[in-house]
Each structure stands twice: as structure tokens, then as C-alpha cells.
Write a protein that holds these residues in place. Structure first.
Motif, PDB file in Angstrom:
ATOM      1  N   SER A 157       0.713  -1.225  -0.106  1.00 37.62           N
ATOM      2  CA  SER A 157      -0.080   0.129  -0.199  1.00 37.62           C
ATOM      3  C   SER A 157       0.954   1.089  -0.006  1.00 37.62           C
ATOM      4  N   ARG A 158       2.145   1.135   0.269  1.00 39.59           N
ATOM      5  CA  ARG A 158       3.082   2.368   0.301  1.00 39.59           C
ATOM      6  C   ARG A 158       3.401   2.588  -1.019  1.00 39.59           C
ATOM      7  N   ILE A 159       3.377   1.499  -1.970  1.00 43.46           N
ATOM      8  CA  ILE A 159       3.841   1.806  -3.399  1.00 43.46           C
ATOM      9  C   ILE A 159       3.146   2.253  -4.429  1.00 43.46           C
ATOM     10  N   ASP A 160       3.228   3.197  -5.110  1.00 42.95           N
ATOM     11  CA  ASP A 160       2.375   3.814  -6.098  1.00 42.95           C
ATOM     12  C   ASP A 160       1.664   2.767  -6.988  1.00 42.95           C
ATOM     13  N   PRO A 161       0.398   3.232  -7.320  1.00 40.98           N
ATOM     14  CA  PRO A 161      -0.251   1.992  -8.089  1.00 40.98           C
ATOM     15  C   PRO A 161       0.223   1.877  -9.523  1.00 40.98           C
ATOM     16  N   PRO A 162       0.110   0.849 -10.307  1.00 38.06           N
ATOM     17  CA  PRO A 162       0.647   0.892 -11.836  1.00 38.06           C
ATOM     18  C   PRO A 162       0.110   1.983 -12.456  1.00 38.06           C
ATOM     19  N   ASP A 163       0.945   2.300 -13.402  1.00 38.61           N
ATOM     20  CA  ASP A 163       0.519   3.459 -14.338  1.00 38.61           C
ATOM     21  C   ASP A 163      -0.599   2.590 -15.087  1.00 38.61           C
ATOM     22  N   ARG A 164      -1.689   3.362 -15.267  1.00 36.80           N
ATOM     23  CA  ARG A 164      -2.858   2.870 -16.177  1.00 36.80           C
ATOM     24  C   ARG A 164      -2.587   2.642 -17.521  1.00 36.80           C
ATOM     25  N   LEU A 205       9.465  -8.505  -7.713  1.00 33.55           N
ATOM     26  CA  LEU A 205       9.030  -8.343  -8.862  1.00 33.55           C
ATOM     27  C   LEU A 205       8.087  -7.027  -9.152  1.00 33.55           C
ATOM     28  N   VAL A 206       7.194  -6.757  -8.247  1.00 34.82           N
ATOM     29  CA  VAL A 206       6.560  -5.487  -8.212  1.00 34.82           C
ATOM     30  C   VAL A 206       7.177  -4.267  -8.031  1.00 34.82           C
ATOM     31  N   PRO A 207       8.012  -4.407  -7.270  1.00 37.77           N
ATOM     32  CA  PRO A 207       8.908  -2.977  -7.070  1.00 37.77           C
ATOM     33  C   PRO A 207       9.546  -2.784  -8.452  1.00 37.77           C
ATOM     34  N   LEU A 208      10.229  -3.859  -9.174  1.00 37.57           N
ATOM     35  CA  LEU A 208      10.839  -3.554 -10.555  1.00 37.57           C
ATOM     36  C   LEU A 208       9.794  -3.146 -11.314  1.00 37.57           C
ATOM     37  N   GLY A 218      -3.132  -5.045  -9.472  1.00 40.68           N
ATOM     38  CA  GLY A 218      -3.609  -3.903 -10.537  1.00 40.68           C
ATOM     39  C   GLY A 218      -3.253  -3.929 -11.901  1.00 40.68           C
ATOM     40  N   TYR A 219      -2.231  -4.943 -12.164  1.00 39.53           N
ATOM     41  CA  TYR A 219      -1.814  -5.025 -13.361  1.00 39.53           C
ATOM     42  C   TYR A 219      -2.994  -5.686 -14.450  1.00 39.53           C
ATOM     43  N   THR A 220      -2.901  -5.641 -15.737  1.00 42.44           N
ATOM     44  CA  THR A 220      -3.583  -6.586 -16.567  1.00 42.44           C
ATOM     45  C   THR A 220      -2.429  -7.425 -17.037  1.00 42.44           C
ATOM     46  N   VAL A 221      -2.805  -8.940 -16.808  1.00 48.25           N
ATOM     47  CA  VAL A 221      -2.055  -9.866 -17.109  1.00 48.25           C
ATOM     48  C   VAL A 221      -2.391 -10.593 -18.321  1.00 48.25           C
ATOM     49  N   VAL A 222      -1.538 -10.710 -19.366  1.00 52.61           N
ATOM     50  CA  VAL A 222      -1.818 -11.431 -20.548  1.00 52.61           C
ATOM     51  C   VAL A 222      -0.873 -12.961 -20.060  1.00 52.61           C
ATOM     52  N   ASN A 223      -1.549 -13.699 -19.461  1.00 50.18           N
ATOM     53  CA  ASN A 223      -0.715 -15.044 -19.154  1.00 50.18           C
ATOM     54  C   ASN A 223      -0.945 -16.171 -20.211  1.00 50.18           C
ATOM     55  N   LEU A 224       0.340 -16.490 -20.798  1.00 55.32           N
ATOM     56  CA  LEU A 224       0.507 -17.479 -21.856  1.00 55.32           C
ATOM     57  C   LEU A 224       0.691 -18.798 -21.361  1.00 55.32           C
TER      58      LEU A 224
END
Length: 155
Positions: A6-13, A135-138, A43-49
Motif C-alpha cells: 500500500s506504500r507503493i504507487d499504483p501501476p501506471d494505467r 517483481l512488483v517493485p521492479l 492492479g496489472y492487466t496480465v496476459v498469461n500465456l
């Protein structure tokens, strides 16, 4: 008390699509599904192959989703280098222009050769993660960098 996420910025839409998959010879799908679920909860949109994904399928997914922030590839069987041998060609033609992130068990055997990671970087892997928590911080850093590159430059 706030959670760490919750302290990390949300993903860029505008840049929140992640293409996810497991290397071509690897049928491990449990971790892949857990990573997809985690990224979606962030909050990411994931295209899971899914499992057994060749480089050309990653490239096709990026073409179909031009706003892809990154390609995230997992490998547990230790054959990442062989499975990603087509990556240099895909990178050279611009088919995989976004960052490529790799994680998992990246070489065969219990003794890990540090040169294995260097070989993967030479193939065109931008980031190699040793922990899922990286992963998420990266991804957030990559989104910030992408947003900054789109800002108009002062003359």
C-alpha cells in the motif's frame, strides 16, 4: 498498519499490461498462476500465456498489446538459456522491445554457475530476479522510467 504494497504507487494505467509465461520446455504452471494472481491483485492487466511458451508467442502477445510494460518469464526446469535462444533475434527485430524479466531456477544442477546469469543477459534478458518479492517493485520502477521517457524535455 499499512502493508508494504500500500506504500507503493499504483501501476501506471497507460502501461500496466504484463505479458507472463513459462519458458518453452517448462510445464510448471503453479508458480505461473500464483504470479498472475499476484500481479492482478496489484492492479496489472496480465496476459498469461501459461507453460511451454516459445519466444515467438511472447513476441506475438507484445504485438497484440503495444502498451506492454514488460514480459515476465519463469523457468523452473533449469533450461532457460536453451528455451530463450530465439530471444536475440526477437530483440534485434524489435518484436520484444519492452523489458524482459526472468526468474526461477535458471540453470540445471544444484551448483549454480554464476556465468549462467551473464549468458542470459547476453541473450537479451534485462532483469533476472531471485525472489518473487522483487517483481512488483521492479515493475513500478519500469513504469516510472517509461512515464519519464514520455515527458516533454525542457530545451
Amino acid at each position: 498498519m499499512r502493508s508494504a504494497s500500500s506504500r507503493i504507487d499504483p501501476p501506471d494505467r497507460a502501461r500496466d499490461v504484463i505479458v507472463l509465461g513459462v519458458t518453452a520446455s517448462d510445464a510448471h504452471s503453479v508458480a505461473n498462476q500464483l504470479i498472475a494472481h499476484h500481479l492482478r491483485s496489484e492492479g496489472y492487466t496480465v496476459v498469461n500465456l501459461g507453460a511451454c511458451t516459445p519466444v515467438e508467442e511472447f513476441a506475438r502477445a507484445v504485438r497484440e498489446h503495444p502498451g506492454t510494460l514488460a514480459v515476465v518469464i519463469g523457468s523452473l526446469n533449469g533450461h532457460a538459456y536453451d528455451d530463450l535462444r530465439d530471444l536475440p533475434a526477437a530483440r534485434a527485430t524489435g518484436e520484444l522491445a519492452c523489458p524482459v524479466i526472468l526468474g526461477g531456477n535458471l540453470s540445471v544442477g544444484s551448483r549454480k554457475d554464476p556465468r549462467a546469469l551473464e549468458r542470459l543477459h547476453r541473450l537479451g534478458v534485462d532483469h533476472i530476479l531471485s525472489e518473487m518479492g522483487e517483481l512488483v517493485p521492479l515493475l513500478r520502477d519500469l513504469a516510472r522510467q517509461a512515464a519519464q521517457s514520455r515527458l516533454p524535455r525542457a530545451v
